[in-house]
Design a protein around this motif. Structure first.
Motif, PDB file in Angstrom:
ATOM      1  N   ILE A 177     -52.328 -28.261 -12.298  1.00 17.85           N
ATOM      2  CA  ILE A 177     -51.469 -28.343 -13.482  1.00 17.85           C
ATOM      3  C   ILE A 177     -52.040 -27.503 -14.621  1.00 17.85           C
ATOM      4  CG2 ILE A 177     -50.538 -29.869 -15.251  1.00 17.85           C
ATOM      5  CD1 ILE A 177     -49.186 -30.175 -12.526  1.00 17.85           C
ATOM      6  N   ASN A 178     -53.352 -27.563 -14.808  1.00 21.81           N
ATOM      7  CA  ASN A 178     -53.978 -26.767 -15.870  1.00 21.81           C
ATOM      8  C   ASN A 178     -53.767 -25.271 -15.651  1.00 21.81           C
ATOM      9  OD1 ASN A 178     -54.967 -28.976 -17.300  1.00 21.81           O
ATOM     10  ND2 ASN A 178     -56.851 -29.049 -16.104  1.00 21.81           N
ATOM     11  N   ASP A 179     -53.953 -24.831 -14.412  1.00 21.44           N
ATOM     12  CA  ASP A 179     -53.728 -23.415 -14.101  1.00 21.44           C
ATOM     13  C   ASP A 179     -52.276 -23.019 -14.358  1.00 21.44           C
ATOM     14  OD1 ASP A 179     -56.367 -23.182 -13.364  1.00 21.44           O
ATOM     15  OD2 ASP A 179     -55.986 -23.268 -11.200  1.00 21.44           O
ATOM     16  N   LEU A 180     -51.365 -23.946 -14.068  1.00 23.97           N
ATOM     17  CA  LEU A 180     -49.940 -23.686 -14.275  1.00 23.97           C
ATOM     18  C   LEU A 180     -49.622 -23.536 -15.764  1.00 23.97           C
ATOM     19  CD1 LEU A 180     -47.088 -23.420 -13.136  1.00 23.97           C
ATOM     20  CD2 LEU A 180     -46.945 -25.923 -13.083  1.00 23.97           C
ATOM     21  N   ILE A 181     -50.212 -24.379 -16.597  1.00 20.93           N
ATOM     22  CA  ILE A 181     -49.990 -24.292 -18.045  1.00 20.93           C
ATOM     23  C   ILE A 181     -50.414 -22.929 -18.563  1.00 20.93           C
ATOM     24  CG2 ILE A 181     -50.730 -25.200 -20.289  1.00 20.93           C
ATOM     25  CD1 ILE A 181     -50.933 -27.979 -18.908  1.00 20.93           C
ATOM     26  N   VAL A 182     -51.582 -22.469 -18.135  1.00 23.04           N
ATOM     27  CA  VAL A 182     -52.093 -21.164 -18.559  1.00 23.04           C
ATOM     28  C   VAL A 182     -51.192 -20.040 -18.039  1.00 23.04           C
ATOM     29  CG1 VAL A 182     -54.019 -19.544 -18.386  1.00 23.04           C
ATOM     30  CG2 VAL A 182     -54.464 -21.980 -18.735  1.00 23.04           C
ATOM     31  N   LYS A 183     -50.776 -20.154 -16.786  1.00 21.37           N
ATOM     32  CA  LYS A 183     -49.905 -19.142 -16.177  1.00 21.37           C
ATOM     33  C   LYS A 183     -48.592 -19.009 -16.943  1.00 21.37           C
ATOM     34  CE  LYS A 183     -47.064 -18.493 -12.017  1.00 21.37           C
ATOM     35  NZ  LYS A 183     -46.678 -19.064 -10.711  1.00 21.37           N
ATOM     36  N   LEU A 184     -47.964 -20.139 -17.267  1.00 15.07           N
ATOM     37  CA  LEU A 184     -46.682 -20.101 -17.974  1.00 15.07           C
ATOM     38  C   LEU A 184     -46.847 -19.518 -19.370  1.00 15.07           C
ATOM     39  CD1 LEU A 184     -45.197 -23.559 -16.914  1.00 15.07           C
ATOM     40  CD2 LEU A 184     -44.615 -21.311 -16.008  1.00 15.07           C
ATOM     41  N   ASN A 185     -47.950 -19.847 -20.019  1.00 12.22           N
ATOM     42  CA  ASN A 185     -48.190 -19.284 -21.344  1.00 12.22           C
ATOM     43  C   ASN A 185     -48.230 -17.761 -21.310  1.00 12.22           C
ATOM     44  OD1 ASN A 185     -48.674 -21.769 -22.970  1.00 12.22           O
ATOM     45  ND2 ASN A 185     -49.763 -20.312 -24.275  1.00 12.22           N
ATOM     46  N   LYS A 186     -48.891 -17.233 -20.279  1.00 12.54           N
ATOM     47  CA  LYS A 186     -49.056 -15.790 -20.176  1.00 12.54           C
ATOM     48  C   LYS A 186     -47.793 -15.103 -19.663  1.00 12.54           C
ATOM     49  CE  LYS A 186     -54.080 -15.872 -19.471  1.00 12.54           C
ATOM     50  NZ  LYS A 186     -55.189 -15.589 -18.518  1.00 12.54           N
ATOM     51  N   GLU A 187     -47.235 -15.611 -18.567  1.00 15.95           N
ATOM     52  CA  GLU A 187     -46.137 -14.912 -17.912  1.00 15.95           C
ATOM     53  C   GLU A 187     -44.790 -15.090 -18.626  1.00 15.95           C
ATOM     54  OE1 GLU A 187     -45.950 -15.740 -13.750  1.00 15.95           O
ATOM     55  OE2 GLU A 187     -48.051 -15.202 -13.388  1.00 15.95           O
ATOM     56  N   LEU A 188     -44.603 -16.237 -19.284  1.00 15.62           N
ATOM     57  CA  LEU A 188     -43.334 -16.490 -19.966  1.00 15.62           C
ATOM     58  C   LEU A 188     -43.469 -16.415 -21.480  1.00 15.62           C
ATOM     59  CD1 LEU A 188     -41.947 -19.484 -17.850  1.00 15.62           C
ATOM     60  CD2 LEU A 188     -41.591 -17.032 -17.521  1.00 15.62           C
ATOM     61  N   ASN A 189     -44.657 -16.044 -21.943  1.00 16.10           N
ATOM     62  CA  ASN A 189     -44.910 -15.915 -23.386  1.00 16.10           C
ATOM     63  C   ASN A 189     -44.571 -17.209 -24.122  1.00 16.10           C
ATOM     64  OD1 ASN A 189     -45.792 -14.521 -25.667  1.00 16.10           O
ATOM     65  ND2 ASN A 189     -43.728 -13.839 -26.189  1.00 16.10           N
ATOM     66  N   ILE A 190     -45.070 -18.318 -23.580  1.00  9.57           N
ATOM     67  CA  ILE A 190     -44.805 -19.643 -24.133  1.00  9.57           C
ATOM     68  C   ILE A 190     -45.957 -20.064 -25.043  1.00  9.57           C
ATOM     69  CG2 ILE A 190     -44.754 -22.102 -23.495  1.00  9.57           C
ATOM     70  CD1 ILE A 190     -43.022 -21.334 -21.117  1.00  9.57           C
ATOM     71  N   THR A 191     -45.624 -20.774 -26.094  1.00 13.01           N
ATOM     72  CA  THR A 191     -46.611 -21.434 -26.953  1.00 13.01           C
ATOM     73  C   THR A 191     -46.675 -22.891 -26.522  1.00 13.01           C
ATOM     74  OG1 THR A 191     -46.098 -19.967 -28.809  1.00 13.01           O
ATOM     75  CG2 THR A 191     -47.202 -22.048 -29.324  1.00 13.01           C
TER      76      THR A 191
END
Length: 245
Positions: A177-191
């Motif tokens: 889950i932690n890796d997913l949070i970081v991935k989404l932040n980077k790939e989808l430009n999410i805050t």
């Protein structure tokens, strides 16, 4: 950017948030920590408009949201902000596909074909291809968490709020889950703004850490430097000092 200014709210005569001031910068992962019952979830629910404060201001990209009607919140705020609840908050009577479509079908811009495509893309982003027809009861706890995240990203929000994203998961699933949070932040430009008691995980994935204590933010620091702080309350919490009340 999200700006919280002098936010106050209480229930049944008891103050929960007593003048919270906090700024969330675009593109960052900000984690909020604090002892149980200190109002972390209440803060998130105020930011997304599920609760209205007694006093204070919340600005999201310059829009003041605390006085918005439910219609205005849905039109101006919740199209750019979504929340991942602690236990997924999936509807047991609905398939995975129908759970993810919930927000999509109320947006007239999405045809049924678009909805189907977005469901598949969202599940692919969280590593759960091919489970559209399954029900939540057929999934593991970790899978339910990821479906909750897939539902949250379906409308391509700018902001994601996570309420205890790794609660109840073993260390391996927590890391997933932690890796997913970081991935989404980077790939989808999410805050991302998340609340958690998992101090080790927070240190690994966050940009900044803020501590909520007795209704106020008492300390904010760079996550990479969280173990070298001189704030007594902050240090007691991250080291599990039982004297902190």
């Amino acid at each position: 950017m999200v700006e919280v200014k002098n936010l106050k709210i209480g229930f049944n005569g008891k103050s929960i948030l007593d003048g919270v001031n906090l700024t969330v910068q675009d593109g960052e992962i900000l984690s909020i920590i604090g002892i149980s019952g200190t109002g972390k979830s209440v803060l998130l629910k105020n930011i997304i408009g599920l609760l209205k404060p007694d006093e204070g201001v919340i600005l999201v990209d310059g829009l003041e949201v605390t006085q918005m009607t439910e219609f205005e919140l849905n039109k101006y705020l919740r199209t750019k902000m979504n929340m991942v609840f602690q236990y997924g908050a999936l509807w047991d009577s609905m398939t995975v596909e129908d759970n993810i479509r919930l927000g999509l079908k109320y947006n007239k811009n999405f045809s049924k074909a678009d909805q189907e495509r977005i469901v598949k893309e969202s599940l692919s982003m969280v590593g759960l291809e091919g489970i559209e027809k399954k029900y939540p009861a057929e999934l593991s706890g970790g899978m339910n968490k990821r479906v909750g995240i897939a539902r949250a990203i379906a409308l391509q929000p700018k902001y994601l709020l996570y309420d205890e994203p790794t609660t109840g998961l073993d260390p391996v699933l927590s890391n997933t889950i932690n890796d997913l949070i970081v991935k989404l932040n980077k790939e989808l430009n999410i805050t991302s703004v998340l609340i958690s008691h998992d101090v080790e995980s927070i240190g690994k994935i966050s940009d900044r850490v803020a501590m909520l204590y007795h209704g106020k933010i008492v300390h904010i620091c760079n996550a990479k430097e969280m173990w070298q702080q001189d704030n007594e309350i902050f240090n007691k919490f991250i080291h599990g000092d039982k004297s902190l009340q």
